[in-house]
Each structure stands twice: as C-alpha cells, then as structure tokens.
Design a protein around this motif. Structure first.
Motif, PDB file in Angstrom:
ATOM      1  N   GLY A   1      -2.823  -1.125   5.052  1.00  0.00           N
ATOM      2  CA  GLY A   1      -2.830  -1.673   3.863  1.00  0.00           C
ATOM      3  C   GLY A   1      -2.835  -3.306   3.735  1.00  0.00           C
ATOM      4  O   GLY A   1      -2.601  -4.031   2.670  1.00  0.00           O
TER       5      GLY A   1
ATOM      6  N   THR B   1     -13.348   1.212  -2.546  1.00  0.00           N
ATOM      7  CA  THR B   1     -14.398   2.264  -1.982  1.00  0.00           C
ATOM      8  C   THR B   1     -14.289   3.596  -2.848  1.00  0.00           C
ATOM      9  O   THR B   1     -15.000   4.371  -2.464  1.00  0.00           O
ATOM     10  CB  THR B   1     -14.131   2.612  -0.585  1.00  0.00           C
ATOM     11  N   LYS B   2     -13.151   3.559  -3.498  1.00  0.00           N
ATOM     12  CA  LYS B   2     -12.908   4.840  -4.403  1.00  0.00           C
ATOM     13  C   LYS B   2     -13.309   4.797  -6.024  1.00  0.00           C
ATOM     14  O   LYS B   2     -13.103   5.610  -6.864  1.00  0.00           O
ATOM     15  CB  LYS B   2     -11.459   5.030  -4.639  1.00  0.00           C
TER      16      LYS B   2
ATOM     17  N   ILE C   1      -3.893   4.796   6.071  1.00  0.00           N
ATOM     18  CA  ILE C   1      -4.804   3.662   5.928  1.00  0.00           C
ATOM     19  C   ILE C   1      -3.992   2.443   5.833  1.00  0.00           C
ATOM     20  O   ILE C   1      -2.995   2.273   5.274  1.00  0.00           O
ATOM     21  CB  ILE C   1      -5.441   3.876   4.566  1.00  0.00           C
TER      22      ILE C   1
ATOM     23  N   SER D   1       1.187   0.634   4.164  1.00  0.00           N
ATOM     24  CA  SER D   1       0.238   1.705   4.777  1.00  0.00           C
ATOM     25  C   SER D   1      -0.223   2.664   3.610  1.00  0.00           C
ATOM     26  O   SER D   1       1.004   2.963   2.808  1.00  0.00           O
ATOM     27  CB  SER D   1       0.378   2.256   5.983  1.00  0.00           C
ATOM     28  N   TYR D   2      -1.150   3.266   3.282  1.00  0.00           N
ATOM     29  CA  TYR D   2      -1.340   4.420   2.425  1.00  0.00           C
ATOM     30  C   TYR D   2      -1.393   5.685   3.220  1.00  0.00           C
ATOM     31  O   TYR D   2      -2.608   5.676   3.937  1.00  0.00           O
ATOM     32  CB  TYR D   2      -2.625   4.070   1.485  1.00  0.00           C
TER      33      TYR D   2
ATOM     34  N   TYR E   1      -9.969  -1.097   0.429  1.00  0.00           N
ATOM     35  CA  TYR E   1      -9.886   0.318   0.397  1.00  0.00           C
ATOM     36  C   TYR E   1      -9.987   0.954  -0.989  1.00  0.00           C
ATOM     37  O   TYR E   1     -10.733   1.816  -1.103  1.00  0.00           O
ATOM     38  CB  TYR E   1      -8.445   0.695   1.130  1.00  0.00           C
TER      39      TYR E   1
ATOM     40  N   GLU F   1      -6.763  -5.961   2.268  1.00  0.00           N
ATOM     41  CA  GLU F   1      -7.182  -4.925   2.953  1.00  0.00           C
ATOM     42  C   GLU F   1      -6.929  -3.529   1.962  1.00  0.00           C
ATOM     43  O   GLU F   1      -7.794  -2.661   1.897  1.00  0.00           O
ATOM     44  CB  GLU F   1      -6.242  -4.447   4.282  1.00  0.00           C
ATOM     45  N   LEU F   2      -6.001  -3.660   1.163  1.00  0.00           N
ATOM     46  CA  LEU F   2      -5.601  -2.591   0.266  1.00  0.00           C
ATOM     47  C   LEU F   2      -6.816  -2.627  -1.062  1.00  0.00           C
ATOM     48  O   LEU F   2      -7.321  -1.493  -1.387  1.00  0.00           O
ATOM     49  CB  LEU F   2      -4.308  -2.766  -0.451  1.00  0.00           C
TER      50      LEU F   2
ATOM     51  N   ALA G   1       0.890  -1.354   0.227  1.00  0.00           N
ATOM     52  CA  ALA G   1       0.096  -0.007   0.019  1.00  0.00           C
ATOM     53  C   ALA G   1       0.897   1.412  -0.097  1.00  0.00           C
ATOM     54  O   ALA G   1       0.185   2.369  -0.111  1.00  0.00           O
ATOM     55  CB  ALA G   1      -1.008  -0.098   1.398  1.00  0.00           C
TER      56      ALA G   1
ATOM     57  N   ASP H   1      -3.417   8.982   2.714  1.00  0.00           N
ATOM     58  CA  ASP H   1      -4.532   9.728   1.772  1.00  0.00           C
ATOM     59  C   ASP H   1      -4.067  11.106   1.871  1.00  0.00           C
ATOM     60  O   ASP H   1      -3.262  11.632   2.358  1.00  0.00           O
ATOM     61  CB  ASP H   1      -5.713   9.471   2.875  1.00  0.00           C
TER      62      ASP H   1
END
Length: 226
Positions: free
Chosen positions: A122, A80-81, A120, A111-112, A77, A73-74, A49, A114
């Motif tokens: 990941g 949702t975009k 977030i 992790s991402y 997420y 998980e990534l 991520a 934002d």
C-alpha cells in the motif's frame, strides 16, 4: 466545521458543504455507530492501506460516488476496483473543492489483505492535515512517536489532533502524551484503542494527563464544533 469520532480511527468531518470520512473502518468494528449502507460522503481520506483503516471504503465510494484520496500505491490499487481516486504522497498537498489535504510522515506499515488472502503493498503510511473554513485538523494516522511531530505542530495552527494511544501497533499512552505536547493542538483526541484486546487503554485517563491544550476522549458519535 464539525468533527466527530466513530470508534477505532474513524473520523467524520462536516464542513457545512461537504462530508468527509477518514479511515472508515465500520464493518467488523463493534465500536462504530455508522452504517456503511447509509453513511454519506463526498470524499474519503485514507491514511494507509491496513484493512482496519480502508474498511468500507470501496462499498461507500461505489454507493455515494465519493472521491477517495490516499497514498499513491493505495489509490492506484483502489482505482482498479471501479472507484474514483486521487493519489498523493508524503509531503504533498492539494486544494480540493472540499478543503486542503496534506500528507505527513507516519512510521508504521501499509498493506491491504485482499479477499483471497493476497497481500497488496500500500505504499508509505501517512498522517493527514486537513484544512477547511480556516480550521486545520490533524489525523496523525497509525504511527510511532517521532520528532517531526514537533515540526508539524510548529508549522500548523491545529485545532484538533486525533492521536493513536493503543500501543502494540502504534505509540502507547506515554509516547502519545509527548506527541500531544509536540503537536500543540487546541484539543487532542485519543484514537486507535479498545477495538481489540491488545490495544485496550483508558482514554479518559490519558486525556486527563494532556498538558498542552485540552485532552478530550470523545465518546462514539460525539463531535467537536470548530
């Protein structure tokens, strides 16, 4: 099948019928020769991520309709975009119309960050074994050296392995040489170097020291035919 390198950890795979991008970090990557507004993709594969790997995934997927395959998980997420995703996880494999994807272990973070600065989670980071037309490539992802790389080399007939050499965030050149021996690919290509000052490395020098198979430092945009 043709695989090409586009700076940092960006790899493009052309199977003859489909075009795939792996970790398309283009915007903000001065080493990359791709244009996020015009590059084509039927699928995007993500190892983890971090923003320097997710890169322009959302923009490219929205424009092209590319399927994004990523750790669970990534993928959830990103889904949702407003893009189409397929979640996978470490050790899992799946046959798609563009080829077979299998996720391997990688020892790293995921992790991402934002746009609003929120972090977030990941899921677990991974490497990707991709097989099409009877040929397998291995994008090792961001990782430290770990002994299961030898197992992956023994279990798979790998044509090309993309191995991080940058140090600091991933294994450095010395550990990457051990990884190349264990993975036992016909060609080992260094990635994840020279994008930032802290990961500057001499890729040609590294490639010249690869003992198992051939070490080859690809120039940006250069490809290997399989």
């Amino acid at each position: 099948m043709k695989v090409s390198y586009h700076g940092h950890s960006v790899v493009k795979v052309e199977t003859g019928k489909h075009t795939l991008l792996i970790d398309p970090f283009i915007t903000g990557n001065e080493a990359c020769d791709l244009d996020p507004n015009t590059v084509e993709a039927d699928a995007i594969l993500l190892t983890h991520a971090h923003n320097d790997h997710v890169g322009d995934t959302l923009e490219i997927a929205k424009r092209t309709g590319a399927l994004v395959v990523a750790p669970n998980e990534l993928a959830v997420y990103l889904g949702t975009k407003g893009i189409e995703t397929h979640p996978m996880h470490i050790g899992g494999s799946r046959e798609f119309d563009f080829g077979k994807v299998k996720f391997t272990q990688a020892f790293h973070g995921s992790s991402y960050t934002d746009n609003d600065g929120s972090i977030i989670y990941g899921g677990m980071p991974g490497g990707i074994l991709f097989t099409a037309n009877g040929k397998t490539i291995y994008h090792v992802g961001d990782t430290a050296l770990f002994t299961d790389l030898k197992m992956y080399g023994e279990m798979n007939d790998i044509e090309v392995a993309f191995i991080p050499i940058g140090d600091n965030f991933t294994m450095g050149p010395e550990d990457a040489l051990i990884a190349a021996d264990w993975i036992n690919a016909k060609v080992s290509v260094p990635v994840h170097y020279n994008t930032f000052p802290v990961i500057e490395q001499d890729a040609d020098a590294w490639a010249s020291k690869v003992k198992t198979g051939e070490g080859r430092a690809l120039k940006v945009g250069e490809s290997i035919e399989l």
